[in-house]
Scaffold this motif. Sequence first.
Motif, PDB file in Angstrom:
ATOM      1  N   THR A 227       0.833  -1.213   0.000  1.00 15.18           N
ATOM      2  CA  THR A 227       0.000   0.000   0.000  1.00 15.18           C
ATOM      3  C   THR A 227       0.863   1.256   0.000  1.00 15.18           C
ATOM      4  OG1 THR A 227      -1.757  -1.163   1.196  1.00 15.18           O
ATOM      5  CG2 THR A 227      -1.809   1.232   1.265  1.00 15.18           C
ATOM      6  N   VAL A 228       1.962   1.205   0.785  1.00 17.50           N
ATOM      7  CA  VAL A 228       2.832   2.375   0.915  1.00 17.50           C
ATOM      8  C   VAL A 228       3.638   2.625  -0.342  1.00 17.50           C
ATOM      9  CG1 VAL A 228       4.815   3.302   2.167  1.00 17.50           C
ATOM     10  CG2 VAL A 228       2.964   2.195   3.424  1.00 17.50           C
ATOM     11  N   ILE A 229       4.214   1.574  -0.934  1.00 14.43           N
ATOM     12  CA  ILE A 229       5.112   1.801  -2.089  1.00 14.43           C
ATOM     13  C   ILE A 229       4.378   1.738  -3.419  1.00 14.43           C
ATOM     14  CG2 ILE A 229       7.126   0.920  -0.849  1.00 14.43           C
ATOM     15  CD1 ILE A 229       6.850  -1.620  -2.604  1.00 14.43           C
ATOM     16  N   GLY A 230       3.078   1.436  -3.361  1.00 14.12           N
ATOM     17  CA  GLY A 230       2.302   1.393  -4.605  1.00 14.12           C
ATOM     18  C   GLY A 230       2.418   2.668  -5.407  1.00 14.12           C
ATOM     19  N   PRO A 231       2.251   3.855  -4.772  1.00 10.71           N
ATOM     20  CA  PRO A 231       2.353   5.102  -5.550  1.00 10.71           C
ATOM     21  C   PRO A 231       3.727   5.318  -6.194  1.00 10.71           C
ATOM     22  CG  PRO A 231       1.294   5.488  -3.422  1.00 10.71           C
ATOM     23  CD  PRO A 231       1.835   4.104  -3.386  1.00 10.71           C
ATOM     24  N   PHE A 232       4.779   4.651  -5.646  1.00  8.80           N
ATOM     25  CA  PHE A 232       6.128   4.809  -6.213  1.00  8.80           C
ATOM     26  C   PHE A 232       6.407   3.795  -7.315  1.00  8.80           C
ATOM     27  CE2 PHE A 232       6.427   6.043  -1.641  1.00  8.80           C
ATOM     28  CZ  PHE A 232       6.614   7.402  -1.833  1.00  8.80           C
ATOM     29  N   HIS A 233       5.473   2.846  -7.518  1.00 13.43           N
ATOM     30  CA  HIS A 233       5.579   1.817  -8.561  1.00 13.43           C
ATOM     31  C   HIS A 233       6.825   0.950  -8.400  1.00 13.43           C
ATOM     32  CE1 HIS A 233       2.242   3.788 -10.469  1.00 13.43           C
ATOM     33  NE2 HIS A 233       2.921   4.931 -10.558  1.00 13.43           N
TER      34      HIS A 233
END
Length: 1848
Positions: A227-233
Amino acid sequence: MLFAIEEINNSTDLLPGISLGYKIYDACASIARAVRVTLALANGNEMVSTLSEATCTRPAQVQAILGESFSSPCMAMATVIGPFHVPLAEVPVCRLRGDPDNPELSKNGDIMLGGIFSFHNKWKDKQDIYMQKPLPLQCTRGFQFAQAMLFAIEEINNSTDLLPGISLGYNIYDVCASIARGVRVTLALANGNEVVSTPSEAACARPAQVQAIIGGTFSSPCMAISTVIGPFHIPLISHYATCACLSDKTKYPSFLRTIPSDYYQSSALAQLVKYFGWTWVGAIRTNDDYGNNGMATFIETAQKLGICLEYSVSVFRTDPPDKIQKIVDIIKASTSKVIVTFLSPTDLYVIVHELSNHNLTGYQWVGTEGWIFDFQTAAMDRHHVLDGAIGLSIPKAHVSGMREFMLDVKPFYSSSNELFTEFWETLFSCKFKQSMSSAGNERECTGHEDVTQVQNSFTDMSLMPIFYNVYKGVYAVAHALHNILSCNKTCDSNVQLDPFMILQHIRKIKFKTKEGDEVYFNENGDPAAKYEIINWQPTENGIVDFVTVGLYDASLPADKQLNLQDKSLFWTQNSQQVPVSVCSEKCPPGTRKVLQKGKPVCCYDCLRCAEGEISNITEINNSTDLLPGISLGYKIYDVCGSIARGVKVALALANGNEMIAVPSEASCTIPAQVQAIMGESSSSPSMAIATVVGPFHIPMISHFATCACLSDKTKYPSFLRTIPSDYYQSRALAQEFQFAQAMLFAIEEINNSTDLLPGISLGYKIYDICGSIARGVRVTLALANGNEMEFEPSAAPCTRSAQVQVIMGETSSSPSMAIATVIGPFYIPMISHFATCACLSDKTKYPSFLRTIPSDYYQSRALAQLVKHFGWTWVGAIRTNDDYGNNGMAIFIETAQQLGICIEYSVAVFRTDPPDKRRKIIDIIKASTSKVIVAFLSHLDMDMVIHELSHHNMTGYQWVGSESWIVDSQTAAMDKHRILDGAIGLSIPKAHVSGMREFMLDVKPLNSSSQELFTEFWEALFSYSITCVRCDPEFWSNERRDACVKKEAEFLSYEEIMGALLTAASLFGTCMTAVVALIFFRYRQTPVVKANNSELSFLLLFSLTLCFLCSLTFIGRPSEWSCMLRHTAFGITFVLCISCVLGKTIVVLMAFRATLPGSDVMKWFGPAQQKLSVVGFTLVQVIICILWLAISPPFPFKNFKESKDKIILECALGGFQFAQAMLFAIEEINNNTDLLPGMSLGYKMYDACGSIARGVRVALALANGNEDVSAPTEAPCTKPAQVQAIMGETSSSPCMAISTVIGPFHIPLISHFATCACLSDKTKYASFLRTIPSDYYQSRALAQLVKHFGWTWVGAIRTNDDYGNNGMATFIETAQQLGICLEYSVPFFRTDPPDKIQKIVDIIKASTSKVIVAFLSHMDMDVLIHVLSNHNLSGYQWVGSEGWIFDSQTAAMDRHHVLDGAIGLSIPKAHVSGMREFMLDVKPLNTSSNEMFTEFWETLFSCKFKQSMSSAGNERECTGHEDVNQVQNSFTDMSLMPIFYNVYKGVYAVAHALHNILSCNKTCDNNVQLDPFTILQHIRKIQFKTKEGDEVYFNENGDPAAKYRQTPIVRANNSELSFLLLFSLTLCFLCSLTFIGRPSEWSCMLRHTAFGITFVLCISCVLGKTIVVLMAFRATLPGSDVMKWFGPAQQKLSVLGFTLVQVIICILWLTISPPFPFKNFKEFKDKIIIECALGSAIGFWAVLGYIGLLAMLCFVLAFLARKLPDNFNEAKFITFSMLIFCAVWITFIPAYVSSPGKFSVAVEIFAILASSFGLLICIFIPKCYIILLKPEKNTKKNMMGKGAPKSF
């Protein structure tokens, strides 16, 4: 929190002028969700679908976050939002909070990879002194997964083929099994680990520090991290996180894994359990995402496979001892011997340890990959609890070189790294001299210890498959990088890498490892699912050996996925016999399964089948006797409760599911895809499906369709069922039987008593009301009246004593209310033992009702006080949706509110509610925050609620219950999932009656076999379902009940005695006739023979001989020829015989008539004429017999039943007008020389009788022709369709079913009235078209219409079929877009049970919205109007669809003006010249060959034709010349002309298509080969104008253009009576003048008669208006024509009649003894009073009495009508005016009598004026007020009660 915010916002000292807002999320106790919603709070919740050039730095959405409740989520959240804590006054810069976190292992490289593994799994104990900054926490355990990653990186770096010239580096962190730490180190990997002590001016956007992250051992941490690193792909590739939830790419877009999803493992476990025949199992799961999600999938699959769960419990390693003990107790108490576990090894340790303490062995354990091949788990199982366990594991793997690399660990080679030193000390239990951790007197480490010489978790390589998963993950990243960098011999180092690019390439890679295993990811980021089946087998030295005994491969077909090898399996306790874990053993042949009450379907008893029934089916695939070596597969479809879909999927099962886009040359005859179809649950879909699959002879076996109609094998030849027909349905109910026994016990005890009623015996009559209110009322009346039947009026008096003195029962409140209402007038006491509704305490309604159970009034209040006692002020509430639940809950809520208790929700439920409604209630409970649920439920409804909650594992709620279920043992017994544990509630005090239990249990069906009920009860007591199959009618069950044997055919044969005797009698008669013939022949010249006309005598003897002989044809086995011969021979020979007798009779008669002189009558009946008459009569019979044999001859028939009651389905003629519209169009086209010249259109029309099943059948008949093919034919099956297009059907649901069936034939189906938007879907209904617009447009138009008038709060009612449901769905969708809110939306169907309809009425009553949008058919609206009228529910503004808004019959039956002022959409008005005349030109005699016209004519004119077969009663005879124009009914009503016009347009559309296909000009090309597909294509393209100028065409969906108009239904009120009333009031005022002045003879007569007549005229007008109001609102029955007896003409006549009576009284008074002037000398001595003497006092009081009578009558009627709808209703004003009128004239009598002289005249004048003013003011002044002062209210809408609600 809300309280604090509100207090601050209201404060003038703190933040004055500033208001605080809030956003609150539910984190659902999930760390992953907590992290996600925290980021949503920080970033806002918008969705960014593309990269933006705009700066990413912007203010946070919230300034502070309050919560969370627990430490672990807080740690994760605080880690995530830490970087956002920048003061708003500063410039946005990068800042790192806290100390840097250094990786445990790291190495630089050209490209960096991250690693996160749990080197340790628990924190070390240490003491903090809080005098300095605490040291980091320390952990203990190994790091094999990290070493697997290092091995892969080293291997890649040494490779010259993969990433040549590029070195991979790494940063590896230890997350210590902590989710919070996992999130923190993941952010460290993404952001880098530098220390930033001051704000930096550098840009915050920079490349990620690592390109991918390997690791994440468990599911819950992976969810949080992803969930946390999803936006960083940044790709996160896990080797061991298996939760199926992680496959959701919308939540976890950058997550991948090299281990299969638990979705496959759960399904595989269920199949494994089923394979071994374990249908009764327990389940234990880890209480986290891994266990809960995995077990949920297992349970879902298990239920589909027929596996039942006895219990399902959750556990977590930190659970308190009492919870662990509770789980042990559940296992102890269980009967299942198999335990399925979805546990992590740590949680399993806890359970096994506890079970060992209790010596609980002998259970067969089924495990997941989490522990099934974990050697530590096996090692710690000292008590052999898990021996013989079986389960799934990741396939074994070997990676060359990995084991050696992992064991090659030297602390001195890497002494700079503390981790290796710590590991070495832990591995060998020693300490290095320089170690910081040295303590105690442990031996010193040398650093040269041999790793290969120890046996522990590190040297154990059983986890090699998981190490291999790490290895594959690293290689997946390397291959992706290899592709991105375009590596060949070298790699392109100029490529700018970013994680998103790497993620995209990883998803697409596909490669093989050096071991030959293929690696790739599916669209969810998951690998292929393959498992080994592991069996724990003990060895001689006591060590468990993990033996592979099978494989599971999810990529294979379903029947080949599970493959167990022929290896010897070991089970629990070292047994080699497969354990048995079933709730009940298999039923042997000849028995049936009988479900045990309160238990799952796997628990049953086996009872012997009844006579005529057999069972010989066992569990087939597991059987070695039945179909050995053959496995049955299946295809299961969800029909969603839709008949149309049921038909569609049935055809898919028959034909296969392939799509054929173009006609194929291949043979159409292919084997059916399935050999039998199981299902459907309901009767109506079964009828439609059985009709469709019948021609394919595919057996369809239903388990729950009970309609007796399905037994008709001529209609449903391939239908069978395993549930009895409704014909045989049982009615017994054990609990009610107990109540009856309690009554019998009491009666028997009283009869045996010598103290109570000595010498008197009590009898009884007990009825079973079957849970039906209607039946309850009926049998109550039977008890009151006796049960005799009277067919004709009786002269005996009707008043007689009641048959029973008291009635005991009923159990429920609703039936008790109905029964008590009925028997109240008879004053028969009714004493209930269980009806608790407080409403029954109302003695005005239920005067004779009593009960021995307290009223719910007290229970409801007690429940509220109980809730308050425990401090529960925030609760939910569930109630049974009947009088008991609704009334009880209403009192509870009222009391609760008084006590300060708030209700979060209050929902109603009933056991027959559909699944979607039940699901909605579950969702409400899930979403609630209250933890206490108050349940006012019956035990039956509570059983259903428990069942639903169990499926969703919804425990942890505190239940508060009513008496109905709180002490019900069956409810408690079925609560297997402990939903109700700890429930508290109220119950009736416990009781003991000596001897009652023994009496009630002393029931033997054999002792009372004459009593059918006892036998039925006995069967019902031990049976709740039937699985025996009734034999075919030609067969019967054998003695063992396991096979059907052919019945012996019975017929009248020559062998039996009766046949032999009848044969002998026949032959004897023949011989006797022959003897007589011989005698007559011998003496033929004698006078006796001659006198008897010898020729006819011989012919008679011959025919008699044949008559005797023809009786022989009736004996013997019937055959086709014998059946035809016996009846025709009998008919012809007897006619010949009778003709001879008739001839002889006529001869005698004529001979004696020919005695008159000159009579020559005998010459007209001589011998020749006699013979001719005999031949003629016989010839008529011969012709009749020939016609009989030719048309429908007798045939052999197997009679399986003597005579049983039948249900006769008859069809109405409602669609006759539509058919005539079609005929009109066809006739017009055939007479047209321009359109289809030289061609004529024919037609075949069927009556579908409103039945979907019949509609499908006749559609197939139209497609195939109607011939009967009884045997296979060699002729090709492909032949032209019988019709080129089909017109109809009227409704949407039948159209869907029919269109699905005829779609493959491409025959156009053109409907004139099916409006469902779903029919526009050409993928489903390819050949469907219509000439009426789709409801898609109507629904949107209705929403816009509602919006136009500013109605934003509305209710909605819809027909519960495809038309209503789809139309309302579109309306709701559009309404929401327009800002319109729905208070309620309820479905309704005309056949709904009364309780459901009552519920709808209650919803409308309780609503606050005043506008109702009705998407209803006219038939449903008719039923609804009737119901609403009964409840006096007027005053609502109705908005209608075209289904009813312009239906004249609906308007006509709305006697109570419920729909007044309705507005809605209709099809535009239409006129087709000539159509009305054509439709009304119907003559039955002109079309007498067609029965339908005759039947129609008889229905239309309520008469019967003389030859009609349907003649009955004394109805008048039809002449055939009745005038259609002289009747007014639904047939002559042309309000549906727009729909007829639609039929007309449909026919013309086909004609125009044919015109184009046949290239018609002056003639048409007859050589063109027509086929429906070509016609369909041309119809879609046609565009033409009708003769009326309307353009006709179809869009791409087969729909016409949409045009609607608004049509209000407005009724005018009769104003003539109002004007007459005003006129009469004027006369009343004027007549008072006649009382003033000197009395004269004329004035005396005038004053009283004028007064009498004008007042009667006035009161008559008021009475007429009152009756109009009352009649209009009391005509409640549908089709009631009471108002036609009180129309305007009758109203005037009534006024005239009432007035005429008074005129007659006055005339008689004036004629007999009129008033006259009189000088009164008695009153005063000094004055002469001149007054009018009455003449006749009787006349005077008769005039006044008549006025009083009319006034009282008017008052009573007005009082009855006072509560009818306000604005329209004048009854309230009339009531008040009559009250004044009566009060005035009642007080007039004593005042008049006691007033002397002129004062008596004044009193009379005052009375006249007062009563006149009363009428005028009460009736007319309110209207004048509105007309003059409130003109805005002078509208139809307001007058019809549609105005705004009143305020009080």
